[in-house]
Design an enzyme around this catalytic site. Structure first.
Site, PDB file in Angstrom:
ATOM      1  CD  GLU A 163      -2.957   1.055   0.508  1.00  0.00           C
ATOM      2  OE1 GLU A 163      -3.138   0.309  -0.422  1.00  0.00           O
ATOM      3  OE2 GLU A 163      -3.928   2.088   0.749  1.00  0.00           O
ATOM      4  CB  THR A 195     -12.047   7.573  -9.990  1.00  0.00           C
ATOM      5  OG1 THR A 195     -10.770   7.224  -9.044  1.00  0.00           O
ATOM      6  CG2 THR A 195     -13.210   7.775  -8.965  1.00  0.00           C
TER       7      THR A 195
END
Ligand SMILES: *[C@@H]1O[C@H](CO)[C@@H](O)[C@H](O)[C@H]1NC(C)=O
Ligand SMILES: *[C@@H]1O[C@H](CO)[C@@H](O)[C@H](O)[C@H]1NC(C)=O
Ligand SMILES: *[C@@H]1O[C@H](CO)[C@@H](O)[C@H](O)[C@H]1NC(C)=O
Length: 554
Positions: free
Chosen positions: A415, A545
């Protein structure tokens, strides 16, 4: 029943079986699903702060923008590609069926415990978000069944006191509009209108810029105000969904509402601490942006992403979006992107963050999985504005994300991670004496993996998919296939797929989470990269998105 990860051997046999299945897609038949209205009609809401005037949708003839995709004749759809595509579809169906069995109509499936979660108002976020993927994959029965269930959903009933305006826009409104644009099912547009009317209430503030939350009690009492320290991406990435809703219904108020946010950003673009970009958080109430930190990662990402995408959706008729994109892109390229020093001297780019003080600009060479969307943004923006150097930057960014995936022992990107910037982007030889990681468990070239989780995110495959469609180069498909197999190895559980706790550890445990973007985005992009180029052709559609396809103005 104890749930555990399937063994590697079982996985390999499963993959082989999947490859042997030949797919057949019957043409979807149009159906008329009954629309069941929600219990509150938000369009009757009387605003406390009505607008003075409404900006109408542009009526100019859309411009013929340069093509995004490579020439049709360059794409080859082989048997191998078809097998890979079938494997992705099977994995999608496994996760979808687990959602159906254990979490039907809830927001998310908990993929380890086999229960449901309420995370976005309790309006079946995973189902709404996956609807257009079902259509794209030719899962007609599932699509019909899901459409019937969604058409009866009541978006005015929630146990929450408020909803997240951004998340509800991109997942629910975007999901309904994308599925409508593909299927033409009238009930989906009617439901989209209900969600849009509810979200429009969030704009009822003194300056007509929305807050982060739509709090129902505050809205009824006329107490809503814009935030003083809100993530810049949150109010600033509602434009595609609101504009598409206006285009499809003919009511310009949604477009006007979201466009006001961008007109504010346009006014201040050159007056921030890093002119050309907007800080991570913005004071939307006083309409100022004094922050000193600039990023294209979390909190800011889709603000930038939506600029070239609005240019595409409107067919290039509003020069503001192109100008905002070009001005910010220059600054991102000059200040945030860096070439990292890596053992194989790969010529790649990584997106870092910049902070500003009286001494000047400082690059923080930390990057995020979320920033990986940028390869696709520069690819798309470069093609639409005819700037090949943006496309080259996009390639290096997308390759960079693929490089990071492959560098970790699981084959998956963390991440958040750090790298070591080269002194020059032109040449950069690996110098082991300069590699002094904070944490010894990271691979060579990394300084840390501060957040080592993998949350089933799509941004890397998203950019790789866009690069494939721009170039038709099978290099991207091979990279995607490698990533797909690695992700399967670490995320596959008995029921579905689950987030991963630590990608630096090949035996990492899983986290009991499967966000709706796994089915809405990640597996959709993996499916599309192995599909013929006319399936969601980027010259006809722009993907939001949340990977929902909207028809571009023609
Ligand atoms: C909601 O109210 C508007 C305005 O009165 C009306 O046009 C619309 O049909 C209503 N919607 C539903 C679903 O009843
Ligand atoms: C901001 O600056 C860029 C040049 O760096 C210019 O092209 C653009 O028009 C300016 N924007 C505004 C709103 O003045
Ligand atoms: C393309 O983009 C780069 C970087 O933003 C810029 O320096 C260059 O002038 C642009 N080229 C053209 C032809 O617009």
């Amino acid at each position: 029943m104890a749930l555990r990860r399937r063994s590697r051997a079982a996985l390999a046999t499963g993959a082989l079986m999947m490859m042997l299945i030949m797919l057949h897609f019957p043409a979807p038949s149009p159906t008329i699903v009954p629309f069941i209205p929600g219990s509150v009609n938000w369009s009757k809401f009387k605003p406390f702060h009505p607008v003075d005037s409404t900006k109408l949708l542009p009526t100019d003839r859309p411009q013929p923008l340069p093509p995004v995709q490579a020439d049709r004749s360059l794409f080859k759809h082989t048997e191998l590609t078809e097998q890979r595509r079938a494997a992705v579809r099977d994995e999608f169906l496994r996760s979808y069926n687990a959602y159906k069995e254990y979490a039907w109509m809830m927001d998310e499936l908990a993929p380890l415990s086999g229960t449901g979660k309420t995370t976005f108002g309790g309006w079946a976020a995973t189902l709404v978000d996956s609807l257009d993927t079902l259509w794209i994959m030719g899962l007609n029965q599932e699509f019909k069944e899901a459409t019937v269930a969604i058409s009866a959903m009541d978006f005015s009933v929630t146990k929450e006191r408020g909803i997240n305006v951004f998340e509800t826009t991109i997942r629910h409104l975007g999901g309904l509009l994308g599925a409508y644009d593909l299927s033409g099912e009238p009930t989906l547009l009617q439901k989209a209108m209900e969600v849009g009317e509810m979200l429009y209430v969030a704009f009822d503030t003194p300056n007509r810029l929305p807050g982060f939350w739509l709090n129902f009690e505050d809205a009824r009492n006329g107490r809503q105000v814009a935030g003083t320290n809100d993530p810049s991406a949150s109010p600033a990435s509602l434009t595609l969904e609101m504009t598409r809703l206006s285009q499809l219904t003919g009511d310009p108020k949604f477009y006007d509402a979201a466009d006001r946010v961008i007109r504010f950003l346009d006014r201040i673009q050159n007056d921030t601490q890093l002119p050309g970009m907007w800080p991570l958080t913005v004071n939307f109430q006083d309409e100022t942006a004094e922050g000193d930190t600039f990023s294209i990662g979390a909190l800011a990402d889709s603000l930038y992403e939506y600029l070239p995408k609005m240019h595409a959706l409107l067919g290039g008729v509003d020069p503001m979006y192109e100008r905002l994109y070009l001005t910010s892109a220059d600054v991102v390229i000059d200040t945030l992107l860096f070439r990292p020093m890596v053992p194989d001297d790969a010529d790649i780019l990584i997106a870092g963050d910049v902070w500003v003080n009286s001494q000047g600009l400082h690059l923080s060479p930390d990057s995020q999985h979320l920033s990986c969307f940028a390869g696709g943004m520069f690819g798309l923006g470069g093609r639409l504005t005819g700037n090949d150097s943006h496309v080259e930057v996009g390639k290096k960014l997308a390759r960079g994300c693929g490089w990071v995936y492959n560098a970790f022992p699981t084959g998956v990107m963390p991440e958040i991670y750090g790298m070591i910037p080269c002194e020059s982007a032109e040449s950069c030889e690996w110098d082991e004496s300069k590699w002094k990681p904070d944490d010894k468990s990271v691979p060579k070239g990394f300084s840390h993996a501060r957040d080592p989780r993998y949350l089933l995110r799509p941004e890397a495959i998203e950019s790789i998919f866009i690069m494939y469609r721009i170039t038709a180069d099978t290099e991207w498909q091979d990279l995607a296939w490698k990533m797909f197999q690695s992700i399967m190895k670490v995320s596959r559980t008995e029921l579905a797929n689950a987030a991963v706790d630590d990608v630096t550890n090949a035996d990492s445990p899983n986290i009991d989470s499967m966000e709706s973007f796994w089915l809405a985005e990640t597996l959709k992009y993996f499916y599309l990269i192995f599909s013929p180029p006319d399936l969601i052709n980027l010259d006809e559609y722009v993907l939001t998105t949340e990977a929902h396809p909207f028809k571009r103005a023609k």
